[in-house]
Design an enzyme around this catalytic site. Structure first.
Site, PDB file in Angstrom:
ATOM      1  N   TRP A   1     -13.491 -22.809 -83.208  1.00 27.49           N
ATOM      2  CA  TRP A   1     -14.454 -22.203 -84.134  1.00 27.49           C
ATOM      3  C   TRP A   1     -15.458 -21.417 -83.310  1.00 27.49           C
ATOM      4  O   TRP A   1     -16.081 -21.968 -82.419  1.00 27.49           O
ATOM      5  CB  TRP A   1     -15.164 -23.266 -84.953  1.00 27.49           C
ATOM      6  CG  TRP A   1     -16.068 -22.631 -85.975  1.00 27.49           C
ATOM      7  CD1 TRP A   1     -17.332 -22.168 -85.779  1.00 27.49           C
ATOM      8  CD2 TRP A   1     -15.737 -22.343 -87.346  1.00 27.49           C
ATOM      9  NE1 TRP A   1     -17.831 -21.609 -86.923  1.00 27.49           N
ATOM     10  CE2 TRP A   1     -16.867 -21.706 -87.910  1.00 27.49           C
ATOM     11  CE3 TRP A   1     -14.606 -22.559 -88.136  1.00 27.49           C
ATOM     12  CZ2 TRP A   1     -16.897 -21.286 -89.226  1.00 27.49           C
ATOM     13  CZ3 TRP A   1     -14.651 -22.140 -89.445  1.00 27.49           C
ATOM     14  CH2 TRP A   1     -15.780 -21.519 -89.996  1.00 27.49           C
TER      15      TRP A   1
ATOM     16  N   ARG B   1      -6.829 -19.560 -88.502  1.00 28.36           N
ATOM     17  CA  ARG B   1      -7.273 -20.289 -89.694  1.00 28.36           C
ATOM     18  C   ARG B   1      -8.299 -19.409 -90.388  1.00 28.36           C
ATOM     19  O   ARG B   1      -9.332 -19.061 -89.815  1.00 28.36           O
ATOM     20  CB  ARG B   1      -7.864 -21.644 -89.319  1.00 28.36           C
ATOM     21  CG  ARG B   1      -8.323 -22.506 -90.508  1.00 28.36           C
ATOM     22  CD  ARG B   1      -8.695 -23.900 -90.019  1.00 28.36           C
ATOM     23  NE  ARG B   1      -9.178 -24.774 -91.073  1.00 28.36           N
ATOM     24  CZ  ARG B   1     -10.456 -25.091 -91.272  1.00 28.36           C
ATOM     25  NH1 ARG B   1     -11.400 -24.555 -90.495  1.00 28.36           N
ATOM     26  NH2 ARG B   1     -10.803 -25.909 -92.236  1.00 28.36           N
TER      27      ARG B   1
ATOM     28  N   HIS C   1     -12.079 -32.288 -87.057  1.00 19.84           N
ATOM     29  CA  HIS C   1     -12.982 -31.310 -86.465  1.00 19.84           C
ATOM     30  C   HIS C   1     -13.810 -32.016 -85.402  1.00 19.84           C
ATOM     31  O   HIS C   1     -14.414 -33.060 -85.671  1.00 19.84           O
ATOM     32  CB  HIS C   1     -13.878 -30.696 -87.535  1.00 19.84           C
ATOM     33  CG  HIS C   1     -13.133 -29.874 -88.533  1.00 19.84           C
ATOM     34  ND1 HIS C   1     -13.746 -29.198 -89.569  1.00 19.84           N
ATOM     35  CD2 HIS C   1     -11.804 -29.602 -88.645  1.00 19.84           C
ATOM     36  CE1 HIS C   1     -12.839 -28.549 -90.279  1.00 19.84           C
ATOM     37  NE2 HIS C   1     -11.646 -28.788 -89.742  1.00 19.84           N
TER      38      HIS C   1
END
Length: 428
Positions: A273, A71, A215
């Protein structure tokens, strides 16, 4: 961050057969299908390209560690330096060269309504339309995430109309890609705005080709919260991915073990992330240190090598076909050796040697004969499927001169017998 509220409403189950044939990814119920019609489960990471445009070589390292998706952070120019069509073309080309699926997202929308610097989803759509020349024809390899975390914790009901309008505008402009939409509440949807309105948002897409992205940080710090949230999308027959998550955060301690285990059990994609370059007090979310793929952080070790991690669960998108065989003249051999053994465990080394021509990458494969299983590995990107093992070169040991060699190692568990496998080596 406000506390995770009690669930207040159930989703409406919606028939989600794609309304039109598509040139690229589609959704069918809760599954994401690639352009060949095969189920695809994202296993990858986020990469902050817009802030580190000189680090595109990171995509090769991300692939070498087993990821099938990246991403990519882009900017519309409303908050950071704009990534123009030429730059985005370069990103997509690099993703394709590394056989990665490319999820592109506009980051300027982050925290709209609460962060005064954030821009609207409507502006993000303006950006996508302005660079459509880079995106047209890339539907087999690219998914569009309209805008990152497009609302903060203020007036989140506006997310519904804004998201529906953004989808409608993109389709009217001719975009055939799968569209991804992030949740409000800085992506964590503790207000359940996305969860409880996902069916109606999905129905606004004439192509029925919208994917929802949650998320998971401190809001998702218990197993019950994680399994309930993801389970409701599954029960409603709607596609959900975990577009970002970490193993720690300023708002609490996410339960990454349950996030990854549930995603694997339910066939849900996840994207950690983030690769490297975090600042502002969240440097602990770096997966590697200083963009050096040989220096995995504790979070990187967990995501890539841990239970339900990327190496063990990632499968390449079938749009890239079967892995290429060695070009004529480029060959390699792999020699397997046990370097130490003890009750229930052993250490091994594999030496890869180039043939009579230089090679730029290598892949070693074998099937364990006695049910052995890895406990750790180094100097190669190792993936397993049952007893099948695939080990790929990393950026720093891929190229070998004619007759040159390198080695990688591992520890593994065994019971009963520990017969050596017969490895094969493929070079490129």
């Amino acid at each position: 961050m406000a506390a995770f509220a009690a669930a207040t409403a159930a989703m409406t189950t919606l028939a989600v057969t794609p309304a039109h044939a598509a040139a690229g990814f589609t959704v069918s119920g809760s599954q994401i299908l690639d352009a060949n019609g095969n189920a695809f489960v994202m296993r990858g990471v986020n990469h902050a390209h817009t802030w580190y445009p000189d680090k595109l070589s990171s995509l090769a390292d991300i692939k070498a560690l087993g990821a099938n998706t990246v991403r990519v952070v882009l900017s519309s120019g409303d908050r950071w330096t704009r990534n123009d069509a030429s730059d985005v073309t370069g990103v997509i080309d690099r993703c394709k060269a590394n056989r990665l699926i490319c999820v592109l997202e506009v980051h300027d929308t982050t925290g709209y309504g609460e962060d005064s610097a954030a821009t609207t989803l409507d502006r993000a759509v303006d950006y996508w339309i302005s660079i459509r020349s880079a995106l047209a024809g890339q539907e087999r390899y690219v998914i569009l995430d309209i805008g990152n975390e497009p609302y903060g914790n203020t007036a989140t009901a506006g997310w519904i109309t804004d998201t529906e309008n953004a989808i409608t505008r993109l389709r009217a402009a001719g975009f055939e890609h799968s569209i991804m939409v992030d949740a409000p509440n800085w992506g964590q949807d503790w207000s359940f705005t996305m969860r409880d309105n996902a069916a109606s948002v999905f129905a606004t897409d004439p192509r029925r080709n919208t994917i929802f992205s949650i998320h998971m940080y401190g809001v998702f710090d218990t197993a019950a919260e994680i399994t309930d949230y993801l389970g409701r999308f599954r029960a409603a027959g709607l596609p959900i991915v975990i577009g970002e998550f970490g193993y720690n955060h300023s708002d609490g301690d996410p339960d990454e073990d349950t996030i990854m285990a549930t995603a694997q059990a339910q066939g849900i994609g996840y994207l950690g992330w983030s690769w490297s370059g975090n600042g502002g007090g969240v440097e602990y979310l770096d997966l590697i240190t200083d963009f050096d793929a040989t220096r995995l952080t504790p979070w990187g070790e967990r995501l890539f090598h841990g239970p339900d991690g990327i190496r063990a669960t990632s499968r390449e998108a079938t749009v890239y076909g079967t892995p290429p065989s060695s070009p004529p003249g480029r060959t390699c051999t792999a020699t397997y050796a046990i370097t130490g053994q003890w009750t229930g465990g052993f250490q091994g080394a594999v030496t890869v040697q180039a043939g009579t021509a230089p090679i730029s990458a290598w892949t070693v494969a074998w099937t364990w004969p006695d049910g052995q299983r890895f406990t750790n590995s180094w100097n190669a990107a190792v993936t397993t499927s049952g007893g099948s093992v695939t080990a790929r070169s990393l950026s720093y040991n891929a190229s070998l001169p004619a007759g040159g060699s390198t080695s990688w190692g591992f520890t593994a568990a065994w019971t009963g017998a520990n017969t050596a496998p017969a490895p094969t080596c493929t070079a490129s």
